[in-house]
Motif scaffolding. Sequence first.
Motif, PDB file in Angstrom:
ATOM      1  N   HIS A 168     -45.230  14.425  36.748  1.00 43.28           N
ATOM      2  CA  HIS A 168     -44.914  15.121  35.288  1.00 43.28           C
ATOM      3  C   HIS A 168     -45.051  16.655  35.437  1.00 43.28           C
ATOM      4  CE1 HIS A 168     -48.832  15.065  33.591  1.00 43.28           C
ATOM      5  NE2 HIS A 168     -48.821  13.956  34.345  1.00 43.28           N
ATOM      6  N   ASP A 169     -45.636  17.099  34.458  1.00 43.72           N
ATOM      7  CA  ASP A 169     -45.911  18.690  34.492  1.00 43.72           C
ATOM      8  C   ASP A 169     -47.212  18.882  34.934  1.00 43.72           C
ATOM      9  OD1 ASP A 169     -43.238  18.544  33.303  1.00 43.72           O
ATOM     10  OD2 ASP A 169     -43.839  18.606  31.220  1.00 43.72           O
ATOM     11  N   THR A 170     -47.884  18.208  35.512  1.00 39.71           N
ATOM     12  CA  THR A 170     -49.126  18.706  36.103  1.00 39.71           C
ATOM     13  C   THR A 170     -49.019  19.600  37.248  1.00 39.71           C
ATOM     14  OG1 THR A 170     -50.283  16.592  35.599  1.00 39.71           O
ATOM     15  CG2 THR A 170     -51.353  17.797  37.062  1.00 39.71           C
ATOM     16  N   LEU A 171     -48.373  19.563  38.131  1.00 36.78           N
ATOM     17  CA  LEU A 171     -47.946  20.348  39.307  1.00 36.78           C
ATOM     18  C   LEU A 171     -46.480  20.683  39.298  1.00 36.78           C
ATOM     19  CD1 LEU A 171     -50.032  18.700  42.354  1.00 36.78           C
ATOM     20  CD2 LEU A 171     -50.522  20.836  41.144  1.00 36.78           C
ATOM     21  N   PHE A 172     -46.145  21.969  39.649  1.00 36.91           N
ATOM     22  CA  PHE A 172     -44.726  22.101  39.757  1.00 36.91           C
ATOM     23  C   PHE A 172     -44.482  22.508  41.414  1.00 36.91           C
ATOM     24  CE2 PHE A 172     -45.122  23.988  35.492  1.00 36.91           C
ATOM     25  CZ  PHE A 172     -44.304  23.079  34.861  1.00 36.91           C
ATOM     26  N   GLN A 173     -43.558  22.890  41.796  1.00 42.15           N
ATOM     27  CA  GLN A 173     -43.403  23.307  43.105  1.00 42.15           C
ATOM     28  C   GLN A 173     -44.081  24.586  43.489  1.00 42.15           C
ATOM     29  OE1 GLN A 173     -41.463  20.581  44.171  1.00 42.15           O
ATOM     30  NE2 GLN A 173     -40.861  21.802  45.781  1.00 42.15           N
ATOM     31  N   ASP A 175     -44.243  27.165  44.933  1.00 41.11           N
ATOM     32  CA  ASP A 175     -44.087  28.513  44.463  1.00 41.11           C
ATOM     33  C   ASP A 175     -43.844  28.749  43.235  1.00 41.11           C
ATOM     34  OD1 ASP A 175     -41.511  27.095  44.158  1.00 41.11           O
ATOM     35  OD2 ASP A 175     -40.091  28.535  45.175  1.00 41.11           O
ATOM     36  N   PHE A 176     -44.257  27.976  42.400  1.00 41.24           N
ATOM     37  CA  PHE A 176     -44.306  28.186  40.849  1.00 41.24           C
ATOM     38  C   PHE A 176     -45.562  27.709  40.237  1.00 41.24           C
ATOM     39  CE2 PHE A 176     -42.985  27.573  36.354  1.00 41.24           C
ATOM     40  CZ  PHE A 176     -42.352  28.792  36.349  1.00 41.24           C
ATOM     41  N   GLY A 177     -46.340  26.872  40.834  1.00 41.16           N
ATOM     42  CA  GLY A 177     -47.832  26.733  40.374  1.00 41.16           C
ATOM     43  C   GLY A 177     -48.041  25.388  39.638  1.00 41.16           C
ATOM     44  N   THR A 178     -48.370  25.446  38.509  1.00 38.63           N
ATOM     45  CA  THR A 178     -48.866  24.335  37.846  1.00 38.63           C
ATOM     46  C   THR A 178     -48.533  24.527  36.295  1.00 38.63           C
ATOM     47  OG1 THR A 178     -51.088  25.667  37.284  1.00 38.63           O
ATOM     48  CG2 THR A 178     -51.062  24.143  39.237  1.00 38.63           C
ATOM     49  N   ALA A 179     -48.800  23.584  35.528  1.00 40.62           N
ATOM     50  CA  ALA A 179     -48.352  23.323  34.281  1.00 40.62           C
ATOM     51  C   ALA A 179     -49.278  24.178  33.059  1.00 40.62           C
ATOM     52  CB  ALA A 179     -48.168  22.100  33.679  1.00 40.62           C
ATOM     53  N   ARG A 180     -48.589  24.513  32.034  1.00 44.38           N
ATOM     54  CA  ARG A 180     -49.273  25.155  31.092  1.00 44.38           C
ATOM     55  C   ARG A 180     -50.170  24.145  30.367  1.00 44.38           C
ATOM     56  NH1 ARG A 180     -44.754  27.345  27.270  1.00 44.38           N
ATOM     57  NH2 ARG A 180     -46.380  27.961  26.157  1.00 44.38           N
ATOM     58  N   ALA A 181     -51.244  24.458  29.490  1.00 44.41           N
ATOM     59  CA  ALA A 181     -52.202  23.629  28.763  1.00 44.41           C
ATOM     60  C   ALA A 181     -52.425  23.936  27.577  1.00 44.41           C
ATOM     61  CB  ALA A 181     -53.513  23.692  29.792  1.00 44.41           C
ATOM     62  N   GLY A 186     -53.477  19.932  24.515  1.00 44.70           N
ATOM     63  CA  GLY A 186     -53.622  20.540  25.951  1.00 44.70           C
ATOM     64  C   GLY A 186     -55.104  20.995  26.259  1.00 44.70           C
ATOM     65  N   ASP A 187     -55.385  21.025  27.367  1.00 46.54           N
ATOM     66  CA  ASP A 187     -56.638  21.737  27.761  1.00 46.54           C
ATOM     67  C   ASP A 187     -56.744  22.027  29.495  1.00 46.54           C
ATOM     68  OD1 ASP A 187     -59.688  20.665  29.119  1.00 46.54           O
ATOM     69  OD2 ASP A 187     -59.859  21.250  26.931  1.00 46.54           O
ATOM     70  N   ALA A 188     -57.237  23.354  29.767  1.00 41.83           N
ATOM     71  CA  ALA A 188     -57.125  23.638  30.977  1.00 41.83           C
ATOM     72  C   ALA A 188     -58.156  23.123  31.865  1.00 41.83           C
ATOM     73  CB  ALA A 188     -57.211  25.301  31.057  1.00 41.83           C
ATOM     74  N   GLN A 189     -59.327  22.799  31.366  1.00 38.47           N
ATOM     75  CA  GLN A 189     -60.240  21.967  32.368  1.00 38.47           C
ATOM     76  C   GLN A 189     -59.784  20.856  32.736  1.00 38.47           C
ATOM     77  OE1 GLN A 189     -64.094  21.821  30.598  1.00 38.47           O
ATOM     78  NE2 GLN A 189     -65.045  21.637  32.445  1.00 38.47           N
ATOM     79  N   ALA A 190     -59.297  19.985  31.664  1.00 40.66           N
ATOM     80  CA  ALA A 190     -58.705  18.680  32.170  1.00 40.66           C
ATOM     81  C   ALA A 190     -57.427  18.684  33.111  1.00 40.66           C
ATOM     82  CB  ALA A 190     -58.390  17.908  30.747  1.00 40.66           C
ATOM     83  N   LEU A 191     -56.630  19.761  32.749  1.00 40.76           N
ATOM     84  CA  LEU A 191     -55.718  19.984  33.890  1.00 40.76           C
ATOM     85  C   LEU A 191     -56.121  20.324  35.290  1.00 40.76           C
ATOM     86  CD1 LEU A 191     -52.795  20.267  34.238  1.00 40.76           C
ATOM     87  CD2 LEU A 191     -52.783  22.819  33.599  1.00 40.76           C
ATOM     88  N   TRP A 192     -57.143  21.087  35.559  1.00 37.58           N
ATOM     89  CA  TRP A 192     -57.919  21.100  36.644  1.00 37.58           C
ATOM     90  C   TRP A 192     -58.289  19.913  37.303  1.00 37.58           C
ATOM     91  CZ3 TRP A 192     -58.644  24.707  40.479  1.00 37.58           C
ATOM     92  CH2 TRP A 192     -59.670  24.332  41.453  1.00 37.58           C
ATOM     93  N   GLN A 193     -59.006  19.079  36.522  1.00 40.65           N
ATOM     94  CA  GLN A 193     -59.520  17.830  36.908  1.00 40.65           C
ATOM     95  C   GLN A 193     -58.328  17.061  37.294  1.00 40.65           C
ATOM     96  OE1 GLN A 193     -62.760  17.208  37.989  1.00 40.65           O
ATOM     97  NE2 GLN A 193     -61.425  15.459  38.976  1.00 40.65           N
ATOM     98  N   SER A 194     -57.131  16.924  36.611  1.00 39.63           N
ATOM     99  CA  SER A 194     -56.248  15.939  37.003  1.00 39.63           C
ATOM    100  C   SER A 194     -55.548  16.634  38.039  1.00 39.63           C
ATOM    101  CB  SER A 194     -55.248  15.964  35.711  1.00 39.63           C
ATOM    102  OG  SER A 194     -55.836  15.387  34.730  1.00 39.63           O
ATOM    103  N   ILE A 195     -55.366  17.738  38.490  1.00 40.92           N
ATOM    104  CA  ILE A 195     -54.835  18.537  39.802  1.00 40.92           C
ATOM    105  C   ILE A 195     -55.740  17.863  40.956  1.00 40.92           C
ATOM    106  CG2 ILE A 195     -54.561  20.416  41.128  1.00 40.92           C
ATOM    107  CD1 ILE A 195     -53.739  21.686  38.310  1.00 40.92           C
TER     108      ILE A 195
END
Length: 292
Positions: A168-173, A175-181, A186-195
Amino acid sequence: MQRIRHSEGRPQVTGFFDSATSSVQYVVVDPDTRRCAIIDPVLDFDAASGETSTASADELLGYVKEHGLEVEWVLDTHPHADHLSAAQYLKQQTGAPTAIGQRITEVQALWKDIYHWPELACDGSQWDRLWAEGDRFSIGSLEVEVMFSPGHTLASVTYRVGDAAFVHDTLFQPDFGTARADFPGGDAQALWQSIQDLLALPEDTRIFTGHDYRPGGREPRWESTVAEQRRDNIHLQGQHEAGYIAMRNGRDQDLPMPALMLPSLQVNILGGRLPKAESNGRRYLKIPLDAF
């Protein structure tokens, strides 16, 4: 849940890029049985006119018919904030059950307050199945494993099908990076762990993303590998948890609100159902003013 043997063949994956929302919809096929799942289908919506259309979803159905496939599941990875879900339309057309992660109930409760929607049932009953972390089900003879992937939203999940992961929107390509949180829940720390959980998968795992914003105007892409993400993702190179969280939070402060967030969430927390028609036969979306 009983473990299902993997098909020896890789799932066949076809992506359908929706240029209006930069979304990618997927048809995932078991090559042995010709059974398939549809992931993250788009219901077309023109915000200026209020017009809805099933053109994108009908393209998926046309592909299914052309290739003699049987739809077993219509799956959402999360409640989308940038497009309306066509899950209910596809269920009506195919009879296939719908499913999403079980923490959708928390998202419903959050948006129930934002929309001041006292009659909203926050129990996930708008879907046929709610997935928990580690749940397994099948697409034909292919095993699907559900990974809980919060951060972008509270309810985000990844579907791991053979050597493919729909993130879904956890990782992008890369050259674009990662999803907003920064969306509600949303939560940037939770996103980091999911990545980190995704990057711990075998390096040849195919990663299929939910969007492509085409940096530099390049052609749309939606497939990479874990190895490519580890090596090339511009938000992860040389990064550590604290640095990533600071980067993500700082970057999100400058991002505009998605144009369709308020219309989309009102539909998507109902599993893709449009609001009920009123006494004049017309449907209306409710937009909270000054809520953000």
